[in-house]
Design a protein around this motif. Structure first.
Motif, PDB file in Angstrom:
ATOM      1  N   SER A 336       1.734   6.664  15.041  1.00 53.77           N
ATOM      2  CA  SER A 336       1.624   5.357  15.777  1.00 53.77           C
ATOM      3  C   SER A 336       2.812   5.167  17.038  1.00 53.77           C
ATOM      4  CB  SER A 336       1.496   4.224  14.679  1.00 53.77           C
ATOM      5  OG  SER A 336       1.611   2.944  15.671  1.00 53.77           O
ATOM      6  N   ILE A 372      -3.051   2.003  17.050  1.00 57.23           N
ATOM      7  CA  ILE A 372      -3.176   1.043  16.437  1.00 57.23           C
ATOM      8  C   ILE A 372      -3.816   1.051  14.842  1.00 57.23           C
ATOM      9  CG2 ILE A 372      -4.452  -1.356  16.104  1.00 57.23           C
ATOM     10  CD1 ILE A 372      -4.401  -0.969  19.372  1.00 57.23           C
ATOM     11  N   ALA A 373      -4.642   1.930  14.591  1.00 56.82           N
ATOM     12  CA  ALA A 373      -5.138   2.259  13.222  1.00 56.82           C
ATOM     13  C   ALA A 373      -4.056   2.844  12.537  1.00 56.82           C
ATOM     14  CB  ALA A 373      -6.359   3.187  13.542  1.00 56.82           C
ATOM     15  N   ALA A 376      -1.391   0.089  11.716  1.00 51.00           N
ATOM     16  CA  ALA A 376      -1.952  -0.730  10.594  1.00 51.00           C
ATOM     17  C   ALA A 376      -1.882  -0.100   9.231  1.00 51.00           C
ATOM     18  CB  ALA A 376      -3.168  -1.282  11.113  1.00 51.00           C
ATOM     19  N   LEU A 379       1.223   0.005   7.691  1.00 52.41           N
ATOM     20  CA  LEU A 379       1.837  -1.170   7.235  1.00 52.41           C
ATOM     21  C   LEU A 379       1.119  -1.403   6.104  1.00 52.41           C
ATOM     22  CD1 LEU A 379       2.288  -3.166  10.525  1.00 52.41           C
ATOM     23  CD2 LEU A 379       4.067  -2.738   9.002  1.00 52.41           C
ATOM     24  N   GLY A 380      -0.375  -1.214   5.850  1.00 52.16           N
ATOM     25  CA  GLY A 380      -0.972  -1.545   4.558  1.00 52.16           C
ATOM     26  C   GLY A 380      -0.684  -0.854   3.381  1.00 52.16           C
ATOM     27  N   SER A 397       8.487  -1.104  13.316  1.00 50.10           N
ATOM     28  CA  SER A 397       7.107  -0.960  13.991  1.00 50.10           C
ATOM     29  C   SER A 397       7.373  -1.971  15.392  1.00 50.10           C
ATOM     30  CB  SER A 397       5.944  -1.504  13.256  1.00 50.10           C
ATOM     31  OG  SER A 397       5.853  -0.527  12.233  1.00 50.10           O
TER      32      SER A 397
END
Ligand code: SF4
Length: 580
Positions: A336, A372-373, A376, A379-380, A397
């Motif tokens: 990312s 972005i995916a 994210a 982070l998930g 991030s």
């Protein structure tokens, strides 16, 4: 196809010095800034200078203001005086070696000597030199032209600094025999001599020679002459678009050299195009493999897999298990951040790797989605590992996202350090720290909830290794970075000091994991990981010696070290513990 690149290819000392002086001028001297004549024969560089407000002034106006830079070739003294009288501040970026020839001519002209310059009548350097000779300056481009000149009572012979050494040797031999009272000076620049000698030697080792540089550039034309006279097929190109890749694809070995005013990125573009030439003719697995390799590099998937490999090795060094969530976080975070960095701050890519710049322009939205995916997703997964790893990843991030953004308003930053990116050397240190945290600290915090000396020792190793990798890539991109005003560590330290620092770091990195393993701060895997810095050092030295060209292969090799670290960790774990 094997491609050999001449060590002397690219900017010479004088051109590099002039380019640096021009780029620093807006910060140091009164504007507007212009160069007297085009700085170098490269439309891309001139376009970029124009974007920075640095224009070209072709003639001396009746009146003017601001700063004028004299380029490396120099000008007649009358032109310098005229610019001053018009109202400009004049900054002299004439190459010191050209100044030496100007001084020889000026001193002898004052004593009544005639000055004979062996060179191209219309070349700016020769025009400038002739200006120092007063009324008694003469130019001869060939031996015949010299023979037709009158026999002077007292005269000196000097050569244009980029003159063909063979021609000048012939002229010196003739003049010693027929005009023994003339004073002859060796004024061909050693950079030119070395370049011509190297292309001769290079031609004997390859099937064809490609000379890169401006069609107007005198020294590039001479390199082409030397290459052609060697008897091997020779090609003079300004850009990679002029290469006949179908034709060149037939040769097994190609030598590449470049003129003194050819920027590195221009040479890199030609090398990349040549590298792809054999794959235009072949279909099948080799072509597919090449495309796959380039695709993995362009999308940053390969560098992200490297982060996974490093994370795997770092975890096993610390004796941690459960690679999957932490390795995935490392992969997704690095993917990312690297994608975002190219999408938002890829201005230097226009010069360093135009193919990459085009790729990011063309696939902007899919790549932005991937970034972005990936962010994210990382982070998930981190959230599942605990609040502390999640918080740490979130801060990292946000730091990564704000790297290219203006955080401080101009009145607080003085207009210079409004972004993290503007802090000299910040990129190198931040990338190393971010990789170290995500591959080493986060797994330790998630698994043990503490930060012990074992984790700090492994952190020192992983982040220093990433530091070395980043410095190496920054060294390859120095000229393009300098043009867009990026102050990477090699730009701050200088090329030689940065290269020395890189080599010293790698030598220390060979010892670090072995020592930490020996004193029990990390597992026995450390003894095997000494291979990684050694292998990276070998690639760097091979590149320095011209054995590996800048291009997809070099990038792929350098990025493979972290994957190799993961592979070594995997084998070690399988053998020692019986589990991956
Ligand atoms: S070729 Fe030599 S003399 Fe000419 S600008 Fe370069 S370093 Fe100076």
């Amino acid at each position: 196809m094997k491609i050999l690149i001449a060590k002397t290819a690219g900017f010479c000392m004088g051109v590099r010095r002039a380019v640096e002086m021009v780029l620093e001028a807006p910060d140091k001297h009164e504007g507007p800034i212009c160069t007297y004549g085009p700085l170098i024969h490269n439309p891309q560089v001139l376009g970029l200078l124009e974007e920075k407000g640095i224009t070209v002034c072709d003639r001396i106006p009746a009146s003017g203001h601001g700063t004028v830079l004299i380029r490396a070739h120099g000008v007649p003294p009358q032109a310098k005086e005229g610019l001053r009288e018009a109202g400009f501040q004049v900054i002299d970026a004439t190459c010191p070696r050209v100044i030496r020839v100007q001084t020889i001519i000026r001193k002898h002209a004052a004593k009544g000597y005639a000055s004979i310059i062996i060179g191209d009548r219309d070349h700016p350097e020769v025009v400038g030199l002739k200006g120092y000779a007063g009324d008694n300056g003469h130019v001869a481009a060939t031996l015949e032209e010299l023979q037709q000149l009158p026999r002077f009572e007292q005269a000196i012979i000097v050569a244009q600094t980029t003159q063909n050494t063979r021609l000048y040797d012939a002229i010196k031999t003739w003049a010693s025999a027929n005009r023994p009272h003339y004073k002859i000076y060796d004024t061909i620049c050693d950079s030119t001599e070395k370049r011509q000698a190297e292309v001769q030697c290079l031609a004997s080792q390859v099937d064809a020679v490609v000379v890169v540089g401006g069609k107007e550039s005198g020294n590039t034309q001479r390199l082409y002459e030397v290459a052609r006279n060697s008897g091997k097929p020779a090609f003079h190109v300004e850009t990679e678009e002029e290469l006949d890749l179908d034709d060149l694809g037939q040769f097994r070995q190609i030598g590449v050299t470049a003129g003194a005013s050819t920027p590195n990125w221009q040479i890199k573009k030609v090398c990349r195009a040549l590298e792809s030439a054999p794959y235009r003719r072949v279909v099948g697995w080799r072509r597919t493999l090449y495309r796959l390799q380039r695709g993995l590099l362009l999308t940053n998937i390969y560098v992200a897999l490297g982060a996974g490999g490093l994370s795997y090795a770092a975890m096993h060094l610390q004796g941690l298990r459960h690679f999957l969530p932490h390795g995935l976080v490392a992969i997704l975070y690095v993917l990312s951040m690297h994608l975002l960095n190219h999408l938002t701050g890829g201005d230097a890519d226009r010069y360093n790797d135009p193919g990459r710049a085009q790729f990011y322009k063309r696939y902007k939205w899919p790549l932005a989605f991937m970034a972005i995916a990936g962010g994210a997703g990382g982070l998930g997964i981190a959230m599942g590992a605990g609040l502390l790893p999640f918080g740490l990843l979130l801060v990292m991030s946000l730091l990564g996202l704000s790297y290219n953004l203006h955080i401080l308003p101009p009145f607080l930053s003085g207009g210079r350090y409004g972004r993290i990116k503007d802090i000299p050397g910040s990129k190198t240190f931040l990338i190393a720290a971010a990789w170290g945290l995500v591959t080493t600290v986060m797994p330790a915090l998630s698994e043990t909830g503490r930060l012990g000396p074992d984790t700090l020792a492994v952190l020192a190793w992983t982040s220093s290794l990433v530091f070395a990798r980043t410095v190496f890539f920054d060294l390859l991109d120095m000229q393009g970075d300098r043009l867009v005003g990026r102050e990477t560590l090699p730009i701050v330290l200088g090329q030689k000091r940065a290269m020395d620092l890189l080599k010293i770091s790698l030598v220390l990195l060979v010892a670090l994991p072995a020592i930490t393993s020996a004193i029990g701060l990390s597992t026995g895997l450390g003894f095997f990981l000494v291979i990684i810095p050694m292998a990276l050092l070998t690639v760097i030295v091979a590149h320095e010696q011209g054995k590996i060209l800048p291009g997809a292969r070099l990038e792929f090799l350098a990025e493979s070290h972290f994957i190799l670290a993961g592979f070594i960790g995997f084998l070690w774990s399988l053998i020692v513990t019986g589990k991956p």
